[in-house]
Design a protein around this motif. Structure first.
Motif, PDB file in Angstrom:
ATOM      1  N   VAL A 105      -9.285  -7.608  -7.191  1.00  0.00           N
ATOM      2  CA  VAL A 105      -9.612  -8.967  -7.630  1.00  0.00           C
ATOM      3  C   VAL A 105     -10.988  -9.304  -7.076  1.00  0.00           C
ATOM      4  CG1 VAL A 105      -9.011 -11.405  -7.417  1.00  0.00           C
ATOM      5  CG2 VAL A 105      -7.227  -9.711  -7.828  1.00  0.00           C
ATOM      6  N   ASP A 106     -11.923  -9.550  -7.979  1.00  0.00           N
ATOM      7  CA  ASP A 106     -13.317  -9.775  -7.589  1.00  0.00           C
ATOM      8  C   ASP A 106     -13.689 -11.240  -7.797  1.00  0.00           C
ATOM      9  OD1 ASP A 106     -15.835  -9.072  -6.650  1.00  0.00           O
ATOM     10  OD2 ASP A 106     -16.582  -8.590  -8.658  1.00  0.00           O
ATOM     11  N   LEU A 142      -5.545 -14.347  -3.370  1.00  0.00           N
ATOM     12  CA  LEU A 142      -6.720 -15.057  -2.885  1.00  0.00           C
ATOM     13  C   LEU A 142      -7.676 -13.967  -2.456  1.00  0.00           C
ATOM     14  CD1 LEU A 142      -4.902 -17.858  -0.894  1.00  0.00           C
ATOM     15  CD2 LEU A 142      -5.782 -17.939  -3.231  1.00  0.00           C
ATOM     16  N   GLY A 143      -8.569 -13.588  -3.379  1.00  0.00           N
ATOM     17  CA  GLY A 143      -9.361 -12.387  -3.237  1.00  0.00           C
ATOM     18  C   GLY A 143     -10.487 -12.442  -2.246  1.00  0.00           C
ATOM     19  N   ASP A 144     -10.914 -13.607  -1.835  1.00  0.00           N
ATOM     20  CA  ASP A 144     -12.007 -13.694  -0.883  1.00  0.00           C
ATOM     21  C   ASP A 144     -11.811 -14.965  -0.074  1.00  0.00           C
ATOM     22  OD1 ASP A 144     -14.299 -13.206   0.498  1.00  0.00           O
ATOM     23  OD2 ASP A 144     -15.655 -13.492  -1.180  1.00  0.00           O
ATOM     24  N   PHE A 188     -12.487 -15.525  -6.087  1.00  0.00           N
ATOM     25  CA  PHE A 188     -11.740 -16.248  -5.058  1.00  0.00           C
ATOM     26  C   PHE A 188     -10.244 -16.249  -5.338  1.00  0.00           C
ATOM     27  CE2 PHE A 188     -15.830 -18.642  -4.288  1.00  0.00           C
ATOM     28  CZ  PHE A 188     -16.078 -18.024  -3.075  1.00  0.00           C
ATOM     29  N   ILE A 189      -9.872 -16.113  -6.604  1.00  0.00           N
ATOM     30  CA  ILE A 189      -8.461 -16.182  -6.981  1.00  0.00           C
ATOM     31  C   ILE A 189      -8.219 -15.292  -8.192  1.00  0.00           C
ATOM     32  CG2 ILE A 189      -8.753 -18.174  -8.503  1.00  0.00           C
ATOM     33  CD1 ILE A 189      -6.115 -19.261  -7.330  1.00  0.00           C
ATOM     34  N   GLY A 190      -7.025 -14.712  -8.261  1.00  0.00           N
ATOM     35  CA  GLY A 190      -6.671 -13.864  -9.392  1.00  0.00           C
ATOM     36  C   GLY A 190      -5.176 -13.628  -9.422  1.00  0.00           C
ATOM     37  N   LEU A 191      -4.724 -12.904 -10.430  1.00  0.00           N
ATOM     38  CA  LEU A 191      -3.309 -12.588 -10.594  1.00  0.00           C
ATOM     39  C   LEU A 191      -3.134 -11.084 -10.758  1.00  0.00           C
ATOM     40  CD1 LEU A 191      -2.389 -15.377 -13.167  1.00  0.00           C
ATOM     41  CD2 LEU A 191      -1.807 -15.356 -10.736  1.00  0.00           C
ATOM     42  N   VAL A 192      -2.052 -10.549 -10.175  1.00  0.00           N
ATOM     43  CA  VAL A 192      -1.699  -9.144 -10.374  1.00  0.00           C
ATOM     44  C   VAL A 192      -0.232  -9.083 -10.766  1.00  0.00           C
ATOM     45  CG1 VAL A 192      -3.443  -8.183  -8.809  1.00  0.00           C
ATOM     46  CG2 VAL A 192      -1.201  -8.795  -7.916  1.00  0.00           C
ATOM     47  N   PRO A 193       0.140  -8.124 -11.629  1.00  0.00           N
ATOM     48  CA  PRO A 193       1.536  -8.032 -12.050  1.00  0.00           C
ATOM     49  C   PRO A 193       2.449  -7.557 -10.919  1.00  0.00           C
ATOM     50  CG  PRO A 193       0.254  -6.219 -12.959  1.00  0.00           C
ATOM     51  CD  PRO A 193      -0.705  -7.121 -12.252  1.00  0.00           C
ATOM     52  N   VAL A 194       3.614  -8.190 -10.823  1.00  0.00           N
ATOM     53  CA  VAL A 194       4.669  -7.781  -9.891  1.00  0.00           C
ATOM     54  C   VAL A 194       5.994  -8.003 -10.605  1.00  0.00           C
ATOM     55  CG1 VAL A 194       5.800  -8.173  -7.676  1.00  0.00           C
ATOM     56  CG2 VAL A 194       3.337  -8.453  -7.855  1.00  0.00           C
ATOM     57  N   GLY A 195       6.756  -6.942 -10.797  1.00  0.00           N
ATOM     58  CA  GLY A 195       8.006  -7.073 -11.535  1.00  0.00           C
ATOM     59  C   GLY A 195       7.722  -7.633 -12.917  1.00  0.00           C
ATOM     60  N   ASP A 196       8.456  -8.664 -13.305  1.00  0.00           N
ATOM     61  CA  ASP A 196       8.259  -9.275 -14.622  1.00  0.00           C
ATOM     62  C   ASP A 196       7.430 -10.559 -14.555  1.00  0.00           C
ATOM     63  OD1 ASP A 196      10.102 -10.899 -13.403  1.00  0.00           O
ATOM     64  OD2 ASP A 196      11.519 -10.910 -15.068  1.00  0.00           O
ATOM     65  N   ALA A 242       0.825  -1.214   0.000  1.00  0.00           N
ATOM     66  CA  ALA A 242       0.000   0.000   0.000  1.00  0.00           C
ATOM     67  C   ALA A 242       0.855   1.258   0.000  1.00  0.00           C
ATOM     68  CB  ALA A 242      -0.917  -0.003   1.219  1.00  0.00           C
ATOM     69  N   ASP A 243       2.172   1.101   0.002  1.00  0.00           N
ATOM     70  CA  ASP A 243       3.077   2.239   0.113  1.00  0.00           C
ATOM     71  C   ASP A 243       3.653   2.708  -1.213  1.00  0.00           C
ATOM     72  OD1 ASP A 243       2.766   2.204   2.879  1.00  0.00           O
ATOM     73  OD2 ASP A 243       4.369   0.739   3.119  1.00  0.00           O
ATOM     74  N   GLY A 244       3.110   2.247  -2.320  1.00  0.00           N
ATOM     75  CA  GLY A 244       3.637   2.640  -3.624  1.00  0.00           C
ATOM     76  C   GLY A 244       3.405   4.104  -3.925  1.00  0.00           C
ATOM     77  N   ASP A 245       4.187   4.651  -4.845  1.00  0.00           N
ATOM     78  CA  ASP A 245       4.071   6.052  -5.250  1.00  0.00           C
ATOM     79  C   ASP A 245       3.020   6.253  -6.338  1.00  0.00           C
ATOM     80  OD1 ASP A 245       6.070   6.816  -3.488  1.00  0.00           O
ATOM     81  OD2 ASP A 245       7.650   6.460  -4.960  1.00  0.00           O
ATOM     82  N   GLU A 246       2.521   5.175  -6.896  1.00  0.00           N
ATOM     83  CA  GLU A 246       1.545   5.263  -7.978  1.00  0.00           C
ATOM     84  C   GLU A 246       0.156   5.574  -7.428  1.00  0.00           C
ATOM     85  OE1 GLU A 246       1.688   1.693 -10.340  1.00  0.00           O
ATOM     86  OE2 GLU A 246       3.784   1.413  -9.812  1.00  0.00           O
ATOM     87  N   LEU A 247      -0.742   6.038  -8.299  1.00  0.00           N
ATOM     88  CA  LEU A 247      -2.124   6.304  -7.884  1.00  0.00           C
ATOM     89  C   LEU A 247      -2.823   5.020  -7.472  1.00  0.00           C
ATOM     90  CD1 LEU A 247      -3.241   8.940 -10.537  1.00  0.00           C
ATOM     91  CD2 LEU A 247      -2.664   9.332  -8.136  1.00  0.00           C
ATOM     92  N   SER A 248      -2.573   3.935  -8.199  1.00  0.00           N
ATOM     93  CA  SER A 248      -3.130   2.627  -7.875  1.00  0.00           C
ATOM     94  C   SER A 248      -1.986   1.759  -7.348  1.00  0.00           C
ATOM     95  CB  SER A 248      -3.751   1.998  -9.131  1.00  0.00           C
ATOM     96  OG  SER A 248      -4.226   0.710  -8.841  1.00  0.00           O
ATOM     97  N   THR A 249      -1.985   1.496  -6.049  1.00  0.00           N
ATOM     98  CA  THR A 249      -0.900   0.734  -5.439  1.00  0.00           C
ATOM     99  C   THR A 249      -1.060  -0.763  -5.715  1.00  0.00           C
ATOM    100  OG1 THR A 249      -2.062   0.416  -3.341  1.00  0.00           O
ATOM    101  CG2 THR A 249      -0.743   2.426  -3.559  1.00  0.00           C
ATOM    102  N   ASP A 250      -0.019  -1.520  -5.395  1.00  0.00           N
ATOM    103  CA  ASP A 250      -0.098  -2.979  -5.513  1.00  0.00           C
ATOM    104  C   ASP A 250      -1.256  -3.513  -4.675  1.00  0.00           C
ATOM    105  OD1 ASP A 250       2.162  -3.137  -7.156  1.00  0.00           O
ATOM    106  OD2 ASP A 250       3.517  -3.313  -5.458  1.00  0.00           O
ATOM    107  N   TYR A 251      -1.414  -2.969  -3.488  1.00  0.00           N
ATOM    108  CA  TYR A 251      -2.498  -3.397  -2.601  1.00  0.00           C
ATOM    109  C   TYR A 251      -3.860  -3.094  -3.227  1.00  0.00           C
ATOM    110  CZ  TYR A 251      -5.483  -3.700   1.511  1.00  0.00           C
ATOM    111  OH  TYR A 251      -6.489  -4.025   2.388  1.00  0.00           O
ATOM    112  N   ASP A 252      -3.998  -1.913  -3.836  1.00  0.00           N
ATOM    113  CA  ASP A 252      -5.255  -1.563  -4.511  1.00  0.00           C
ATOM    114  C   ASP A 252      -5.577  -2.561  -5.617  1.00  0.00           C
ATOM    115  OD1 ASP A 252      -5.653   0.746  -2.961  1.00  0.00           O
ATOM    116  OD2 ASP A 252      -4.580   2.009  -4.401  1.00  0.00           O
TER     117      ASP A 252
END
Length: 74
Positions: free
Chosen positions: A51-52, A68-70, A54-62, A36-46
């Protein structure tokens, strides 16, 4: 941060969260996870909270982190 190699494979009985989704980030890209501490408007935590399902993927690095969204119940 605990990993399965800290106490041996299978040693973790259950994982808990203080709030928000549970996220599995590959250790090699962990330095790129700003939470949640990123400098971007939409943080990694956001993005993880968006993710809406039970499961999903978000980009991190490459690569991507597993979200586990719920909690369907312990």
């Amino acid at each position: 941060m605990a990993s399965c190699t800290d106490a041996g494979v299978g040693a973790v009985a259950w994982v808990e969260s203080g709030g928000g989704p549970l996220i599995a980030v590959p250790e090699v890209v962990l330095p790129f996870w700003a939470g949640a501490d990123g400098d971007e408007l939409s943080t990694d935590y956001d993005r993880a909270c968006d993710v809406d399902a039970f499961i999903g993927l978000v980009p991190v690095g490459d690569t991507r982190a597993l979200v586990l969204g719920d909690d369907p119940g312990s």
